[in-house]
Design an enzyme around this catalytic site. Sequence first.
Site, PDB file in Angstrom:
ATOM      1  N   ASP A 117      46.694  49.682  42.088  1.00  0.00           N
ATOM      2  CA  ASP A 117      46.948  51.026  41.543  1.00  0.00           C
ATOM      3  C   ASP A 117      48.427  51.385  41.707  1.00  0.00           C
ATOM      4  O   ASP A 117      49.000  51.166  42.775  1.00  0.00           O
ATOM      5  CB  ASP A 117      46.082  52.060  42.281  1.00  0.00           C
ATOM      6  CG  ASP A 117      44.592  51.824  42.050  1.00  0.00           C
ATOM      7  OD1 ASP A 117      44.256  51.048  41.133  1.00  0.00           O
ATOM      8  OD2 ASP A 117      43.770  52.406  42.777  1.00  0.00           O
ATOM      9  N   THR A 191      42.543  37.741  36.130  1.00  0.00           N
ATOM     10  CA  THR A 191      41.699  38.821  36.639  1.00  0.00           C
ATOM     11  C   THR A 191      41.182  39.624  35.434  1.00  0.00           C
ATOM     12  O   THR A 191      41.652  39.436  34.300  1.00  0.00           O
ATOM     13  CB  THR A 191      42.490  39.760  37.578  1.00  0.00           C
ATOM     14  OG1 THR A 191      43.233  40.683  36.799  1.00  0.00           O
ATOM     15  CG2 THR A 191      43.427  38.988  38.494  1.00  0.00           C
ATOM     16  N   GLU A 192      40.246  40.543  35.714  1.00  0.00           N
ATOM     17  CA  GLU A 192      39.729  41.373  34.614  1.00  0.00           C
ATOM     18  C   GLU A 192      40.868  42.166  33.948  1.00  0.00           C
ATOM     19  O   GLU A 192      40.996  42.208  32.726  1.00  0.00           O
ATOM     20  CB  GLU A 192      38.679  42.353  35.161  1.00  0.00           C
ATOM     21  CG  GLU A 192      37.277  41.882  34.968  1.00  0.00           C
ATOM     22  CD  GLU A 192      36.417  41.965  36.231  1.00  0.00           C
ATOM     23  OE1 GLU A 192      36.914  42.431  37.282  1.00  0.00           O
ATOM     24  OE2 GLU A 192      35.260  41.538  36.173  1.00  0.00           O
ATOM     25  N   TYR A 193      41.687  42.794  34.771  1.00  0.00           N
ATOM     26  CA  TYR A 193      42.782  43.608  34.229  1.00  0.00           C
ATOM     27  C   TYR A 193      43.817  42.740  33.523  1.00  0.00           C
ATOM     28  O   TYR A 193      44.390  43.140  32.514  1.00  0.00           O
ATOM     29  CB  TYR A 193      43.433  44.431  35.351  1.00  0.00           C
ATOM     30  CG  TYR A 193      42.754  45.763  35.561  1.00  0.00           C
ATOM     31  CD1 TYR A 193      41.434  45.839  35.995  1.00  0.00           C
ATOM     32  CD2 TYR A 193      43.424  46.951  35.298  1.00  0.00           C
ATOM     33  CE1 TYR A 193      40.809  47.049  36.178  1.00  0.00           C
ATOM     34  CE2 TYR A 193      42.800  48.176  35.478  1.00  0.00           C
ATOM     35  CZ  TYR A 193      41.491  48.220  35.911  1.00  0.00           C
ATOM     36  OH  TYR A 193      40.872  49.438  36.084  1.00  0.00           O
TER      37      TYR A 193
HETATM   38  N1  SAM Z   1      42.047  43.387  41.027  1.00  0.00           N
HETATM   39  C1  SAM Z   1      41.213  43.751  39.905  1.00  0.00           C
HETATM   40  C2  SAM Z   1      41.780  43.173  38.637  1.00  0.00           C
HETATM   41  O1  SAM Z   1      42.934  42.738  38.625  1.00  0.00           O
HETATM   42  O2  SAM Z   1      41.063  43.113  37.633  1.00  0.00           O
HETATM   43  C3  SAM Z   1      41.048  45.275  39.807  1.00  0.00           C
HETATM   44  C4  SAM Z   1      42.274  46.063  39.532  1.00  0.00           C
HETATM   45  S1  SAM Z   1      42.013  47.817  39.614  1.00  0.00           S
HETATM   46  C5  SAM Z   1      43.364  48.492  38.770  1.00  0.00           C
HETATM   47  C6  SAM Z   1      42.458  48.187  41.305  1.00  0.00           C
HETATM   48  C7  SAM Z   1      41.274  48.143  42.250  1.00  0.00           C
HETATM   49  O3  SAM Z   1      41.740  48.270  43.576  1.00  0.00           O
HETATM   50  C8  SAM Z   1      40.300  49.305  42.027  1.00  0.00           C
HETATM   51  O4  SAM Z   1      38.979  48.801  41.953  1.00  0.00           O
HETATM   52  C9  SAM Z   1      40.506  50.186  43.248  1.00  0.00           C
HETATM   53  O5  SAM Z   1      39.338  50.886  43.623  1.00  0.00           O
HETATM   54  C10 SAM Z   1      40.944  49.185  44.302  1.00  0.00           C
HETATM   55  N2  SAM Z   1      41.803  49.768  45.340  1.00  0.00           N
HETATM   56  C11 SAM Z   1      42.935  50.475  45.109  1.00  0.00           C
HETATM   57  N3  SAM Z   1      43.481  50.877  46.257  1.00  0.00           N
HETATM   58  C12 SAM Z   1      42.686  50.387  47.247  1.00  0.00           C
HETATM   59  C13 SAM Z   1      42.736  50.473  48.653  1.00  0.00           C
HETATM   60  N4  SAM Z   1      43.723  51.140  49.262  1.00  0.00           N
HETATM   61  N5  SAM Z   1      41.766  49.871  49.364  1.00  0.00           N
HETATM   62  C14 SAM Z   1      40.760  49.199  48.751  1.00  0.00           C
HETATM   63  N6  SAM Z   1      40.657  49.080  47.400  1.00  0.00           N
HETATM   64  C15 SAM Z   1      41.612  49.659  46.660  1.00  0.00           C
END
Ligand code: SAM
Length: 212
Positions: A117, A191-193
């Site tokens: 994020d 990755t999905e994203y």
């Molecule tokens: N890594 C995956 C991808 O590349 O497809 C998902 C990307 S998504 C934008 C970011 C994920 O990180 C979200 O599911 C969010 O809930 C999780 N996330 C963000 N900050 C986090 C934190 N501090 N601790 C645990 N999970 C976190």
Amino acid sequence: MRLRNVKGSREVIAVNEYVVRDEQTMKGRWHELFGNDNPIYIEVGMGKGRFIMDMARLHPDINYVGIEKFSSVLIRAIEKQEIEKLPNLYFIRMEAEYLENVFDKGEVSYIYLNFSDPWPKDRHAKRRLTSVQFLERYKNILSAGGGVTFKTDNRPLFDFTVEQADEAGWRKESVTYDLHHSEYAEGNVMTEYEERFSSMGNPICRIVYFPE
Ligand code: SAM
């Protein structure tokens, strides 16, 4: 990530065999769970788990732990693992800020951060998973020689990441601003994203770095 409450996800997570609860009691004892001394790799913010499941399937001699803070997202990874039952993969629902309560010094051999994020406001910079504050946490759990790989299509976040790596004194092994058209493209696990953003034409940035 747009979040939808998935009904029943908390209940599933509370009993599922692939989710580690009371994760703080596992600190220093993760090898007991896996039943071997293989290295432990983690993905922080794994989302729906496509990357970590592909990695666990490709590398059966590595143990993987996927970390995700939202039940409604983690549930999707659990559903897939329920079908595949990969023996070298577990999940934790937790906030990454507390990683040092869950993994001992040197217990983790490698960390993946994928499309973390961005937290675009300056006052939230410490929450970015590549901030110096998080790098210090990673350093405290990584084994000798262990490192971090971070991928994103978000250029301001990537520039911030490179600056923070320099500020923390980490050694940058490779930095690319267009992973899919670089010498590092071969063997890249999407990755999905990554799939979504690269199909929109966004170049993917990647850094591999080490706390030395
Ligand atoms: N890594 C995956 C991808 O590349 O497809 C998902 C990307 S998504 C934008 C970011 C994920 O990180 C979200 O599911 C969010 O809930 C999780 N996330 C963000 N900050 C986090 C934190 N501090 N601790 C645990 N999970 C976190």
